[in-house]
Structures are given as structure tokens and as C-alpha cells.
Design an enzyme around this catalytic site. Structure first.
Site, PDB file in Angstrom:
ATOM      1  N   GLU A 120      12.007   5.781  -5.197  1.00 12.15           N
ATOM      2  CA  GLU A 120      12.128   5.596  -3.754  1.00 12.15           C
ATOM      3  C   GLU A 120      13.500   4.969  -3.544  1.00 12.15           C
ATOM      4  O   GLU A 120      13.729   3.822  -3.920  1.00 12.15           O
ATOM      5  CB  GLU A 120      11.009   4.664  -3.282  1.00 12.15           C
ATOM      6  CG  GLU A 120      10.950   4.518  -1.783  1.00 12.15           C
ATOM      7  CD  GLU A 120      10.228   3.238  -1.397  1.00 12.15           C
ATOM      8  OE1 GLU A 120       9.142   2.982  -1.917  1.00 12.15           O
ATOM      9  OE2 GLU A 120      10.803   2.495  -0.591  1.00 12.15           O
TER      10      GLU A 120
ATOM     11  N   CYS B  55      11.482  -1.447   3.096  1.00 15.86           N
ATOM     12  CA  CYS B  55      11.966  -0.071   2.953  1.00 15.86           C
ATOM     13  C   CYS B  55      11.669   0.746   4.207  1.00 15.86           C
ATOM     14  O   CYS B  55      12.268   1.801   4.404  1.00 15.86           O
ATOM     15  CB  CYS B  55      11.390   0.591   1.715  1.00 15.86           C
ATOM     16  SG  CYS B  55       9.689   0.190   1.397  1.00 15.86           S
TER      17      CYS B  55
END
Lengths: 487, 487
Positions: free
Chosen positions: A237, A274
């Protein structure tokens, strides 16, 4: 931070890394062979150990990360919940995706169909690079470790340098639980230091990698994983801007609510999430802008550490120094920063303006009309989330929703992307660079699929098959038979 | 081969490739948006068109591939069956993996759970590199095309140079069916030439790649796919030795049957099958060896083309020239070649002796005792298949089976790996280099999963959701709700 703990977490030596990987390789078969019930007991046991040591762990985390106590209390609860949810996932057995074809002499392919019995098996040792911003939920005992252990894989965690003492403490708890449950030595290992991480990643015995972090760092590791003589899956990610599109309708009717929600989403955990919204499209002369301009100062708390703070400052500078970008509000040390520019500017200078600022900042982008809004929406790609604030009777909102599904792994309606829930249907992933493997998620029960591969057994006698594949199905796992739905 | 057809298949120019990819990109949304019923109709329509033109297509294939008519008749039947099986897969809807979480204020994570509704969506334009050895089943209208179209992705096929006229003819049939069914122009494209393939693979609009072919060629393309600014999934089947382990029991009691089966598996289709057994372990002084030594000549038919024949000759030479390898039987032009050596030799010189010989040859490997047999079995890795001939009361057979599951995607018992069935539980894949993506299969209904990614919709109003996710579930697709099994 106590002196004793700091001394105990120097970088792992090359010999120690080699020994850790060798132990994981040796543990792969016996750990995979333990029963699903035993595997679930390990996951529940780690959750219990975390909860039992919550006070000590949270104190360590506070010293190492600057995160506030209530946030860490919530994160630890989330982390032990996540482990227990994976224990349930293991016991359910659906993750094995058992499929059975009975032999069929009249199979219309033109040749008799043999008996085939297929299930997922663990990939082998998994290397997890822990993240800085969730010292529990995306770190040593976090989602990648929980899902890889649930899949039946040994796990080696490369600790994040931001919280070494906490990493050691959690690692010791995990090792104790594994030993108590009779898991083979080597089922879990913990290493420190960038070189140690690279050494493990390129070791032939490591079968898959999970990573949460920056695009630059993640891409370098991805390239190493793909460049091995035997390439391995790299689940990374790497970053996301998480655009938010506010339609004219919503800006008109709900400006105070939207402005307040945005400030919370940008400032909480000092913006080090995030899924923090990094680009928010609003109409020109919008009441949302007026609300935000009136905002004096939104405090954010300190950042995780100096490395993260420096990275944030550098990312912000790139945007802030653009001649067409101005400060709308905030930006003093310890408060959220709101920047503003026009859609025309963003579209003309995409590379300079569309990149993640990992911290408490966002770029407001004004649009003149719906065509410009849609053009902006179509210009983004590779996002964890896209959020739309609008009205369901508005054609523009429908068009935004349709575009968003092609851009992101999660699409939100009138809600903010922070505060990711750990559930059965969660999707935390998206086209690159949100993730390197867009078909996977790193949060939610589907995360287990990253660490499995199928094997089909053809015409193997019943008593030689794994129990999940035997005619009697002694573990009662769900199975699809001859193409009919799993029961 | 007719002159007209040959003239029509020169290499695709750079401008033509760009136009083909652009058309696929433009078709991605409208093709994905067509109903599941329409998508199934296209797949059935292509199957019908292949069957209706069988005589003409088979005549073309015979001229271009040297494969015998009965084999091609069977392969075409398999290919149209495969398309119809994917049509059923589309209508079933299970591939969408719909998961629904209802909102839950008391979710034990510690924060309310939002409503999440998740399903798989198509990745976007898929580039398929067609294989040489199955001019129907792994070529223009083969499994990769069928599964990618079934997933809702436009498909660009890079034709195999071995059968260009057939590729053009099949491509025209597909385009006609798509047009008749109202699919958008660009949903299918066909390109010729290595440069055209590389250009398409590196085009930003291409979202995934499927490949069946050699390890060297496939690895080069894999590296390009991973090295793109935006990397894309590369599903490559790169080669396999498909080892067969014959226990002492089986060799003693069933030598004639095993020898006959081996000769068929090695010689059929001139050994040009990805699952042809390339290494067969038998006991020293085995009656199987005696049977095979008695074999005079097993005819194989001609090879596909000169390129394949040259590659085979070169791969065989590497093994045959080894000082410890001798010819057991055959090897004249047009007949199968059986080579023989010892387990000690193979273990001492693995790189020279364990590689695919794509053609009618196999290496018999003698072992002295069960320990040596197990050591050989543990030394192989990255296989599509491992086959074991044995008795279920034999401990060595159990140990071989357990090792094989760690090595291959399909494990066979007392049967030969050639003659791959297209089914629900099939697994055609395995650890690298068998495939570059070991969690996937290129054959069977699960092959559709390669071309999908999940999207979760959070708190989106019912009327704005795709129909599969709406409360009413108008298409009746199976769905998991709050973690409970799909219905």
C-alpha cells in the site's frame, strides 16, 4: 523511552536474519499442518495477550509515537478485535475455497472429467514491513501479521524504526503465545533495520511480502521482489490522495457540516492516516470555503517522529510553493494547513500538485462548473478511497460515483474516508499506487487471500486427502460441489 | 495456407497498435456496463460461431500447425465448451463475490460499522499473448480471452506467429459476434508481431496481461510489466517439468500399464503440451525400464513449426550431451525420445538436467531406495503438476503426496497430467516458473478471478448502487451478508 528497551533493539545482523528466515522456512510445514482450531487459538491468544498488557503497551506507544492515549486505546482495541475476527475467519473455513468436481464420464467438454478436489494452502513464510502510523493495527501484531498467520504462513515482521521498543514488546508476547499453543519455533520472527528487511525480501525462502508505507520506499521494495530469480507477490500500500468531491448542491445546503467533517478528517492523528483526504473539490465562491476561511486554528498534536515530520514538510513545500496555490487557513506548527487552488491549475500541473502530503494538510480545489468537476474527477487514478458529497437526485453525483468506482477501492457517499472499519466487506486497496496488487485488500477478512494459493488433487484416494477435502468433510468447511454454491 | 490469408496478417504497425489499445480503452466502460445476460450471450455466440465454422477452421489449423485432425476436432470442441462454461459462470454471478455489511452501531471493533457493499469489477483492457501449441484452446478464442471477456474486460490478443491465418479467421468471427450482440467496438482486438505485443504491454491503458509460453520469453515480458511506471498484473505460464514419481510398489505391480501410459503422455501432440511429463522417477532395475527398453519406436507426428522444433532440439541436446545421461529408447526423427540417468546425477547437476524439453522427450531418473526418491521429490519446485504412482498403504507414497502439494498446483494419483479438463475445481498454475502468479489458474472457471478487482461502496444510497448490490438483488446473484455464507 527506557534505556534498557532501546538498547535491546539494535539492527538485526545478517547472520540473525538468515537464522530467522531459516527458522520460518522450517516452521512452514508444521505450522500449516496445525489444525484450524489451533490456528484460531493462537490468534485469540495474541488478542488476549495484547489486551492483558494494554497499559504497558500503550505507555510504550505514547513515548515512541506522540499519539494521544485515547487514540492508542482505540487502536489497541481494534487490533485485538482484528485478531479475533481472523480467528473466526479461520474456523469458518470459507477462505479455503474448497471446490469439488466429481468424476463425470459424460462431461460435455468431449473427454471424461476426472475427480478434482481443490483447496487453498498457505504460500509459505511472509515478510511484513510494519507501518509507522498505526503502531498496533498496522504493525507487529497488525492486520498483515494476523491475516498471514490465519492463512497458515509463518510471519517475519520487519519492525518500523518509529516504535522499536513497542515492536519488541509485542513480538515477545506473540512468541510466548505461539510457544504456549505448541506452534513450531520460527512461526514468528522480528527483525530490525532496512538492510535486514532487504536481505529477508531477497531470501529464496520468503514467499510473499506485505508493506504499508511511502510510494518511493514501497516501489523500491516492489522492484526487488519482482526482480528476484523467483519473483514473489508483493502486497504494497504505497499512498493515496483520497480525493473528496463536493457537489454544488451539497456545498450550498451542508457547508458547516462538511467544513467541520473535513477539519476533523485532516487533523485527527495529525493527518497521518493513509485515508486522510488530500484533495477536496468545492465550487468557487462556495460557502464551504467561507466556513473554512473563518476557521482560526485547528490543533493537530505532534507528528509521529522527525522523519515523518520532515517528509511532510517537504511534500507540503512542493505544493505550497506553486505560484497558483495560496494558504486558506492554518499552517503554523501544530495546526492543520488548508491550501487552495483552482481545478485549471491542478489539471495543468498534475505532477506538482497531486501527490500525497502525509500529515495534517489538504488542498482545496475550486471548480467553476460541473464539467470542470467531472474533468477533475476523471483525472485522478489509483486511490484507496474517493468520497462524494452530494444529493442522490443530482446527475453530476451519479457521474462522479461511476467515475470513482474506476479509480478507487472504496467509494464513500456523504462520509469521510478516515476511520476504516475492519469487516467482512471492507476493501482497503485500489489501482496503483494505492496498492501494487489491486485485486487485494490489506484490511478486512478478505486480506487472508493474499497469502494462499490453490492446489487441486486429482483422483487421490480419500484417506490420503487433507481432511477438508475428504468425502466426510469432518471439519464441516463450506464446499462448492460440481459448480454449485458452497454450503 | 491460402495466399490471401497470409497476406492479410503482416505485423501490426505502431499506429495500428495505438488505435487498437485506444479502442479497447474506450470500450472498457460500455462493455463492463452491459448486462451479465448480454455478456453470456456474447460468449455463447462465439462458441456457436466456432462450431458453425469448424470445418474451415480445422482445415486452416491443420495447414498451420501440423496437428492431426482428430486432435484439432477435440480441441475445438473443448474451446467452444469452455466459452459456454464461462457464459454459465457469468450468469451464476458468484464471481462477483458480493459481500454486504449492514451498518452496526455495536460492532465490537470499538467504533460503529458503516454500511459496506462490495463486489468485483473488471480490471480494464487485457492483453493476451496466444500460445503456439493449442491453436484453439489457448489462442485467440481460448481460455484467457473467454475468461477476460467473461470478467467484463476488453481483450487484445497478440496472435501467435505459428498460426496467423487461423488467428485472423477466429478474430473475425469474434468481432462479428460482438457487433451482432451490440458490444462496443474495441471490445476485441487482434495484433501481430513481437514489437506490437511489447508496445501494447507497455501502453498505459492496458490493465493486465495473460501469457502462455517459454520461461525466457515470458520472464522478459513479466519484467516489462512490473517495470512500467504503473505496474500491471502479469499472469504468465512459463514452463513446467511435470515430474512423475513411480514407487517401487507401483513399478513392480503395474509396469506394463505405467510404461504404456508414459509413452502416450510423452508422444501425443508430439509432446508439445505444458503438462507433458518431463522427468519420471523409477526404481533401478525396474520392470518399467525393462518395458520401455523393449519399446521399439513410438511415432509422434510432426512438430508445430520449425521454431518449436529448433527449441526442442536445443533443450534435448543440453540433457543428452550430459556424460551421465544415455538414450533408453527412440530419438530418431518423428519418434519419442526416452533418456535415462540416475537420481545422484540429477541432484548433482540440477540446472543442466531439470529444465523443460518442449516436445516428445522425457528423462527417466532411477533411484536406489525410498530415501533417494524422496530427496529427488523435495528437490523439484515450481511445477504445474506432480504425479504419483503408488499404493495408498505405502508411507513413501504419502510422503510424496505431501511434498507434491508444496511444489505444484495440481497433484495426481495414478494418472497422467496430460488431458487437462476444463472444470470448476481445476487448477492450472503453480509456484514460479510454472506461473508468475501462483494464486491464480489459467484453466477452469476460477480463471475469471485474474481480471477482477473489488470495490466497496460505503453508505451509498440504494438507487445509486450497481444492481448486484441493491437491497432487492434484482439479478439474484449470490451474496454474503454480515459474514454469513453466500446464498
Amino acid at each position: 523511552m527506557t534505556g534498557i528497551l532501546v538498547e535491546s533493539v539494535t539492527d538485526t545482523t545478517s547472520d540473525e536474519v538468515a537464522a530467522t528466515v531459516a527458522a520460518a522456512a522450517a516452521a512452514a510445514r508444521p505450522w500449516a499442518a496445525m489444525s484450524l482450531a489451533d490456528r484460531a487459538r493462537v490468534l485469540d491468544g495474541i488478542a488476549d495477550a495484547l489486551d492483558a498488557h494494554a497499559a504497558q503497551l500503550i505507555a510504550l506507544a505514547m513515548r515512541e509515537t506522540n499519539l494521544a492515549e485515547p487514540r492508542l486505546v482505540g487502536e489497541l482495541r481494534r487490533t485485538s478485535f482484528q485478531l479475533r475476527l481472523f480467528a473466526q475467519t479461520v474456523l469458518d473455513g470459507g477462505f479455503l475455497d474448497v471446490r469439488i468436481d466429481d468424476a463425470d464420464a459424460d462431461w460435455p467438454m468431449g473427454a471424461p472429467r476426472p475427480e478434482l478436489r481443490r483447496m487453498n494452502i498457505p504460500l509459505g513464510p511472509v515478510l511484513n514491513f510494519a507501518a509507522s502510523n498505526f503502531p498496533f493495527a498496522f504493525s507487529v501484531a497488525g492486520g498483515d501479521t494476523a491475516s498471514a498467520l490465519a492463512a497458515g504462513c509463518p510471519v517475519i515482521v520487519k519492525a518500523n524504526p518509529g516504535h522499536p521498543a513497542l515492536s519488541s514488546a509485542v513480538g515477545e508476547l506473540i512468541e510466548t503465545v505461539l510457544a504456549e499453543c505448541g506452534a513450531p519455533r520460527g512461526s514468528f520472527g522480528l527483525i530490525f533495520g532496512r538492510n535486514a528487511g532487504v536481505q529477508a525480501l531477497t531470501h529464496p525462502a520468503v514467499a510473499a511480502v506485505a508493506f504499508t508505507g511511502s510510494t518511493a520506499g514501497g516501489r523500491a521494495l516492489y522492484d526487488l521482489a519482482c526482480g528476484r530469480p523467483v519473483p514473489i507477490p508483493f502486497y504494497g500500500e504505497l499512498g493515496s490522495i483520497n480525493p473528496v468531491f463536493v457537489t454544488a448542491d451539497a456545498a450550498r445546503s451542508r457547508a458547516p457540516e462538511i467544513a467541520a467533517g473535513l477539519l476533523t478528517a485532516v487533523s485527527s492523528s495529525a493527518g497521518q492516516l493513509c485515508t486522510k483526504p488530500g484533495l477536496v473539490a468545492v465550487p468557487e465562491q462556495s460557502p464551504v470555503l467561507d466556513e473554512l476561511t473563518r476557521t482560526a486554528s485547528v490543533p493537530t498534536g505532534e507528528m509521529l517522529n522527525e522523519t515523518i515530520a520532515a517528509g511532510f514538510a517537504s511534500a507540503v513545500a512542493r505544493v505550497r510553493e506553486h505560484p497558483e496555490v495560496r494558504v486558506l487557513a492554518g499552517g503554523s506548527p501544530g495546526e492543520a494547513l488548508l491550501l487552495v487552488t483552482s481545478t485549471r491549475t491542478v489539471l495543468a500541473d498534475r505532477d506538482a500538485l497531486m501527490h500525497e502530503m502525509f500529515g495534517p494538510a489538504t488542498l482545496l480545489v475550486t471548480y467553476r462548473d460541473n464539467d470542470e468537476l467531472l474533468e477533475l474527477a476523471r483525472s485522478v487514478h489509483g486511490e484507496l478511497t474517493v468520497s462524494i458529497f452530494g444529493d442522490h437526485t443530482d446527475d453530476t453525483a451519479h457521474a462522479l460515483l461511476s467515475t470513482a468506482a474506476g479509480t478507487a477501492g472504496r467509494v464513500l457517499w456523504n462520509s469521510w474516508p478516515t476511520g476504516l472499519s475492519v469487516t467482512y466487506a471492507q476493501q482497503h486497496g485500489g489501482p496503483y499506487p494505492a496498492t501494487t496488487a489491486p485485486a487485494t485488500t490489506s484490511v478486512g477478512t478478505a486480506a487472508i487471500a493474499r497469502f494462499l494459493r490453490p492446489v487441486a488433487f486429482q483422483s487421490v484416494p480419500d484417506e490420503m486427502l487433507p481432511p477438508q477435502l475428504r468425502i466426510a468433510n469432518p471439519l464441516g468447511v463450506p464446499r462448492s460441489v460440481n459448480g454449485a454454491r458452497a454450503q
